[in-house]
Write a protein that holds these residues in place. Structure first.
Motif, PDB file in Angstrom:
ATOM      1  N   CYS A  72       0.823  -1.203   0.000  1.00  0.00           N
ATOM      2  CA  CYS A  72       0.000   0.000   0.000  1.00  0.00           C
ATOM      3  C   CYS A  72       0.860   1.256   0.000  1.00  0.00           C
ATOM      4  N   ARG A 131      -0.612   4.307   0.700  1.00  0.00           N
ATOM      5  CA  ARG A 131      -1.455   5.358   1.286  1.00  0.00           C
ATOM      6  C   ARG A 131      -0.959   5.862   2.630  1.00  0.00           C
ATOM      7  N   PHE A 132      -0.263   5.033   3.376  1.00  0.00           N
ATOM      8  CA  PHE A 132       0.326   5.480   4.654  1.00  0.00           C
ATOM      9  C   PHE A 132      -0.681   6.135   5.581  1.00  0.00           C
ATOM     10  N   CYS A 133      -1.836   5.514   5.779  1.00  0.00           N
ATOM     11  CA  CYS A 133      -2.741   6.021   6.803  1.00  0.00           C
ATOM     12  C   CYS A 133      -1.947   6.048   8.105  1.00  0.00           C
ATOM     13  N   TYR A 140      -2.246   5.403  11.114  1.00  0.00           N
ATOM     14  CA  TYR A 140      -2.320   4.364  12.159  1.00  0.00           C
ATOM     15  C   TYR A 140      -1.870   2.993  11.653  1.00  0.00           C
ATOM     16  N   CYS A 141      -1.510   2.885  10.376  1.00  0.00           N
ATOM     17  CA  CYS A 141      -1.426   1.565   9.769  1.00  0.00           C
ATOM     18  C   CYS A 141       0.008   1.082   9.526  1.00  0.00           C
ATOM     19  N   VAL A 169       0.693  -1.579   7.528  1.00  0.00           N
ATOM     20  CA  VAL A 169       0.780  -2.356   6.282  1.00  0.00           C
ATOM     21  C   VAL A 169       1.852  -1.851   5.316  1.00  0.00           C
ATOM     22  N   PRO A 170       1.933  -0.524   5.049  1.00  0.00           N
ATOM     23  CA  PRO A 170       2.982  -0.100   4.121  1.00  0.00           C
ATOM     24  C   PRO A 170       4.388  -0.518   4.576  1.00  0.00           C
ATOM     25  N   GLN A 218      -4.663  -5.585  -0.247  1.00  0.00           N
ATOM     26  CA  GLN A 218      -4.737  -4.677   0.888  1.00  0.00           C
ATOM     27  C   GLN A 218      -5.560  -3.464   0.506  1.00  0.00           C
ATOM     28  N   ASN A 219      -5.382  -3.086  -0.756  1.00  0.00           N
ATOM     29  CA  ASN A 219      -6.108  -1.954  -1.313  1.00  0.00           C
ATOM     30  C   ASN A 219      -6.576  -2.402  -2.689  1.00  0.00           C
ATOM     31  N   HIS A 238     -10.679   0.857  -0.818  1.00  0.00           N
ATOM     32  CA  HIS A 238     -10.449   2.146  -0.170  1.00  0.00           C
ATOM     33  C   HIS A 238     -11.339   3.174  -0.839  1.00  0.00           C
ATOM     34  N   ARG A 289      -6.609   9.630   5.515  1.00  0.00           N
ATOM     35  CA  ARG A 289      -7.419   8.736   4.670  1.00  0.00           C
ATOM     36  C   ARG A 289      -7.615   9.266   3.257  1.00  0.00           C
TER      37      ARG A 289
HETATM   38  S1  SF4 Z   1      -5.350   1.268   6.265  1.00  0.00           S
HETATM   39 FE1  SF4 Z   1      -5.421   0.350   4.248  1.00  0.00          FE
HETATM   40  S2  SF4 Z   1      -5.138   2.076   2.872  1.00  0.00           S
HETATM   41 FE2  SF4 Z   1      -4.423   2.746   4.850  1.00  0.00          FE
HETATM   42  S3  SF4 Z   1      -2.227   2.332   4.863  1.00  0.00           S
HETATM   43 FE3  SF4 Z   1      -3.282   0.565   5.755  1.00  0.00          FE
HETATM   44  S4  SF4 Z   1      -3.572  -0.868   4.080  1.00  0.00           S
HETATM   45 FE4  SF4 Z   1      -3.141   1.147   3.204  1.00  0.00          FE
END
Ligand code: SF4
Length: 438
Positions: free
Chosen positions: A155, A157-159, A161-162, A164-165, A199-200, A238, A277
């Motif tokens: 991903c 997007r680098f939200c 709180y996340c 995943v990236p 993930q997205n 997303h 977001r």
């Molecule tokens: S919440 Fe979803 S869109 Fe946002 S960084 Fe994490 S995986 Fe990416």
């Protein structure tokens, strides 16, 4: 035949990866997958890093299992997002772990096991691999009539709180023909329902051999043409990557099930901005309205985080108001959990634990009430249910999924697993439906 046990934590993508790990090690070393870790020679933990609770659960389960195994020689391997983010910590906190590997590196497990067999110890493989893991995986082995296929990972997007990236890396999309081939390999084994994973997932932008870029809408149209595909789904989308084509597919692709999982996280624009977001509440509602217009029977699922730093009572009320306006068929909701390495860790104005807990309880009370009412509104409808197995609720009862992802329990004769059964809904329950064969 050596025995393998894979323990999966977290998301559907981890479940997909665990299945591929079992396929791979069956081909490379003849491993047979066993349900009980106490019977295994190799135990793989495929981990989740999204919330602190998930990480601590890993270490307590690892420790408990290691104790129960006593001195029996077993190889422990830890993969997935905790391994990627905290590989050194895993090796330090669980010194009996032999191998740590990242979610992009599991195709190298055969080589890593050979290195252990040659006497090397405590291996870690979490660097970005030069090759795609998908290049080296065997044909998938189907288990049942529904199967998942990963189409996109990572991903950009680098939200705030996340994790995943950081744990899954930058966004990348698999090639179109590669995905179509995997779907066809599954449908020839009797699979009729395909779940496209990412993930997205609606950021998908893979190319076909002619170099034509496909977005998710176009890919869905191509997957629907694969012989044997009767039901099609995709998760997780997303809001900022929604587009008109993806909405229209719901209106004119009969195989596409009426289910849209679109996380919104908060009903407050101020909090959405703090989360990074990249969309406003109004944009979100507009996409839901459009999708419901082309597909009136669409079930909408979402995710919420409450207690995000800076969340005021008014922000929280905005979330409750959004729930009332949209009406959700299903929702996952959590209290904010600060994750190491994310921007949200440094955000000011933390919400006290007890306030977060109180807000989560209020939100879940509303969501549950809404979900029950929407389940009860299904009474009298007739739906095709893909049976997953015995329901576990009542003897002689089966359970499976309706096209809108609702779980349906109904009585029926023996051997219905994997069968599409037409069911008349007779009751709406808090988390499922009950019915009778129509
Ligand atoms: S919440 Fe979803 S869109 Fe946002 S960084 Fe994490 S995986 Fe990416």
């Amino acid at each position: 035949m050596p025995k393998l046990h894979v323990k999966t934590f977290g998301c559907q993508m981890n479940a997909y990866d665990s299945g591929r790990i079992a396929d791979l090690l069956a081909r490379s070393h003849g491993y047979e997958t066993v349900p009980d870790p106490l019977d295994a020679d190799l135990i793989v933990f495929n981990t989740c890093h999204v919330r602190e609770k998930a990480e601590e659960k890993l270490f307590s389960e690892l420790g408990r299992l290691h104790k129960r195994l006593g001195h029996r020689p077993v190889t422990f391997a830890v993969g997935g997002c905790v391994a990627q983010a905290e590989g050194e910590v895993v090796l330090r906190r669980a010194p009996y772990v032999d191998l740590v590997f990242g979610p992009q590196n599991y195709h190298r497990l055969p080589l890593l096991l050979d290195r252990l067999a040659r006497g090397e110890r405590r291996l870690r493989d979490t660097g970005p691999p030069p090759e795609s893991k998908f290049d080296d995986l065997p044909e998938p082995r189907a288990s049942g009539r529904a199967a998942a296929v990963t189409i996109q990972e990572g991903c950009n997007r680098f939200c705030t709180y996340c994790v995943v990236p950081a744990t899954r890396g930058p966004e990348w999309s698999r090639g179109v023909e590669e995905i179509l081939a995997e779907v066809a390999q599954l449908t020839v084994q009797g699979v009729i329902e395909i779940l496209l994973l990412g993930q997205n997932v609606n950021a998908y932008h893979g190319r076909d051999r002619q170099g034509v870029v496909h977005d998710l809408a176009l890919l869905l149209r191509r997957v629907a043409l694969v012989p044997g595909v009767e039901r099609l789904r995709f998760v997780t989308s997303h809001p900022a990557d929604m587009n008109r084509d993806l909405v229209e597919v719901f209106g004119d692709l009969p195989q596409l099930c009426p289910y849209l999982h679109l996380p919104v996280q908060s009903g407050s624009d101020a909090i959405l901005q703090r989360m990074g977001r990249g969309h406003r509440v109004a944009d979100y509602e507009a996409w839901i309205d459009q999708a419901r217009r082309v597909r009136p029977d669409l079930a909408v699922a979402t995710d919420f985080i409450v207690g995000f730093p800076g969340e005021s009572e008014a922000d929280f009320q905005a979330t409750l108001d959004l729930v009332e306006r949209v009406g959700f068929d299903h929702a996952y909701s959590f209290k904010f959990s600060a994750r190491p390495g994310t921007a949200a860790v440094a955000l000011p104005d933390p919400v006290p634990e007890e306030v977060g807990a109180r807000r989560l309880a209020r939100l879940q009370e509303l969501l549950n009430r809404q979900q029950l009412a929407r389940n009860q509104a299904r009474v009298g409808t007739v739906v095709p249910v893909l049976v997953e197995g015995p329901s576990g609720h009542r003897p002689g009862e089966w359970a499976g999924r309706a096209p809108d992802m609702r779980r349906v329990h109904f009585p029926g004769p023996a051997n219905l697993a994997g069968v599409l059964v037409t069911v008349r809904i007779t009751a709406g329950l808090p988390n499922s439906l009950r019915g009778e064969p129509a």
